[in-house]
Motif scaffolding. Structure first.
Motif: not given
Length: 515
Positions: A114, A144, A147, A151, A233, A236, A260, A264, A266
């Motif tokens: 991250k 990525k 993620e 999703m 999350i 993250f 955020s 990214c 998400l």
């Protein structure tokens, strides 16, 4: 091919590179971290029930995601290129599957995954302040992929259609839908007597960078997301190392627990879920959103603006509760009033500052005027199209073939000339339509073959867009396409004025009935 076209046409690209200032990376990193909320206590996690099993990803899903990596994407802070991950996907599948599942089981994200490197991109050719640099985050490509695997599980637990007026990051939604909905709601209300519309276009300051993870996770939990995914999350988005790199010079690292990263996978989904409860409370008002571009439509009768002003006050309180900052400088208001006897309108205040009233506003790429005519919009599109016709003629003089010229016309000229054409073309005047067609005829003489007229493109796109909305029951405009009892035709939208009759939705209904 684009490099060859630039060479042939002597196209000068604006220099939008950052200056080579050794102090700029640290200054920008501190500037991007200005929304960080100081919090000395540890981040609270949601209690996991004993019978709750964490989600898992399969090896087949991981392999498919690794093989789908775009090798042209820039590497993240770990310097692991996508070409390596894609080429060694079969050998790395089992390793990354175990790592991903262990991360989901413990609701922890390794710090190395991250970590983000911010590459500032100047918004203008002459950046005069730190706010003129857009922060684009480079994160590890492996993260990525992770993620992308997470999703679908989030969408399985949460119905993303719970916010019907959010037109961004959703299938079968576009900027054309958002603008068409705002225009149609305004035109429909203006059909009644002694009525007018106030349109408030709200601009947020660094909306993605102001997200408070704890507030977001509480909303996700109330929407039905499992505790393990909520904690994942939360981890993250917190304790994320971040640095800024310009011309190979990196700033010192800052650990952030707010916002955020813009880059990214998400981030767009999480932002739309954060703003799902930002909805109008009064039936005479409507809040239309496209990501962070928000428009408040206030339908007013008999000069009674109480509902509209209460709606704006509620929106302002909601923004404060969710740590979103309204940019008073870029927030504008437009008043659409066709009455002969107009009363002087009282200014609207947000944060103690009066909102500027404008006669025209560019909303999602479309210039909307306070008389709901499209002269300003078509003039802007014509000016851009004529500029690009110059490059088309340069390519013709260079001896390029007809196929290349046609491709360049469709990519560089027609794409601009027909931008959001379903919104405005039907209500254009005869002179404006003739001016648009003259651009097409000039391109035909240059290319040497016939090209589709703007009217043909408008008709085809209207019909195609209407069919897509008709098949999507979750689309907010689906109710405009109501079949008659016979089932063979659609119910026409009643219109008293030509403005509404020539707009997108009534015209789309007529085109479908003509089939």
């Amino acid at each position: 091919m684009w490099k060859s076209i630039k060479c042939l046409t002597d196209y000068n690209v604006r220099d939008t590179q950052c200056p080579k200032d050794p102090s700029l990376p640290d200054a920008l990193n501190n500037f991007y971290a200005r929304f960080e909320v100081p919090n000395s206590s540890p981040t609270p996690r949601i209690t996991v029930q004993p019978d709750e099993a964490p989600i898992r990803v399969t090896a087949a899903e991981v392999r498919r995601t690794l093989k789908g990596i775009n090798p042209r994407k820039a590497a993240g802070p770990d310097n692991v290129h996508g070409r390596v991950l894609k080429g060694c996907s079969d050998e790395l599948t089992d390793v990354w599957t175990d790592i991903f599942n262990l991360s989901l089981q413990q609701s922890r994200v390794p710090t190395c995954l991250k970590t983000a490197t911010i590459i500032p991109v100047p918004k203008t050719a002459t950046a005069s302040s730190l706010n003129d640099y857009r922060p684009v985050a480079l994160t590890p490509i492996v993260m990525k992929c992770f993620e992308k695997l997470i999703m679908p599980h989030i969408k399985d637990f949460i119905d993303i259609s719970l916010d019907p007026y959010q037109f961004a990051y959703r299938e079968n939604r576009s900027t054309e839908d958002a603008v068409s909905f705002v225009v149609h709601r305004s035109l429909s209300h203006l059909e009644s007597r002694d009525s007018y519309v106030r349109l408030l276009f709200v601009d947020f300051t660094s909306a993605f960078n102001t997200i408070i993870p704890q507030t977001l996770v509480q909303k996700l939990s109330s929407l039905g997301l499992t505790a393990t995914l909520c904690n994942w999350i939360l981890d993250f988005l917190t304790n994320r190392p971040q640095s800024v790199r310009i011309h190979g010079v990196s700033s010192s690292s800052i650990t952030l627990s707010t916002g955020s990263p813009q880059g990214c996978v998400l981030s767009p989904l999480l932002f739309t879920l954060l703003t799902h409860d930002c909805a109008a409370r009064h039936p005479s008002c409507l809040i239309v959103k496209f990501a962070d571009d928000t428009a408040v439509v206030g339908c007013i009768n008999n000069n009674d603006e109480s509902s509209y002003r209460q709606e704006v006050e509620h929106l302002e309180r909601w923004c404060k509760e969710n740590n979103l900052c309204i940019n008073n400088t870029k927030t504008k208001e437009m008043i659409v009033d066709f009455r002969r006897s107009k009363h002087p309108s009282q200014p609207l205040y947000i944060g103690g500052t009066a909102v500027e009233v404008v006669s025209s506003f560019k909303y999602l790429g479309v210039n909307i005027s306070d008389d709901l005519s499209w002269r300003t919009n078509t003039s802007s599109l014509l000016r851009k199209s004529h500029q690009r016709l110059y490059f088309l003629r340069k390519l013709r003089r260079s001896g390029l073939g007809r196929s290349v010229l046609t491709s360049f016309y469709r990519c560089a000229v027609e794409s601009v000339l027909t931008s959001c054409i379903t919104v405005w073309h039907g209500s254009c005047s005869v002179a404006e339509k003739a001016a648009l067609q003259r651009v097409v005829k000039a391109a035909q003489r240059t290319v040497g073959c016939s090209l589709s007229s703007t009217t043909e493109i408008y008709t085809n796109r209207c019909r195609r867009r209407a069919l897509c909305i008709l098949k999507d029951r979750s689309h907010p405009a689906n109710t405009f396409f109501t079949p008659l009892p016979s089932g063979k035709r659609l119910r026409s939208i009643k219109s008293r004025t030509t403005r509404l009759r020539n707009s997108f939705f009534p015209e789309a209904v007529r085109l479908l009935n003509a089939l």
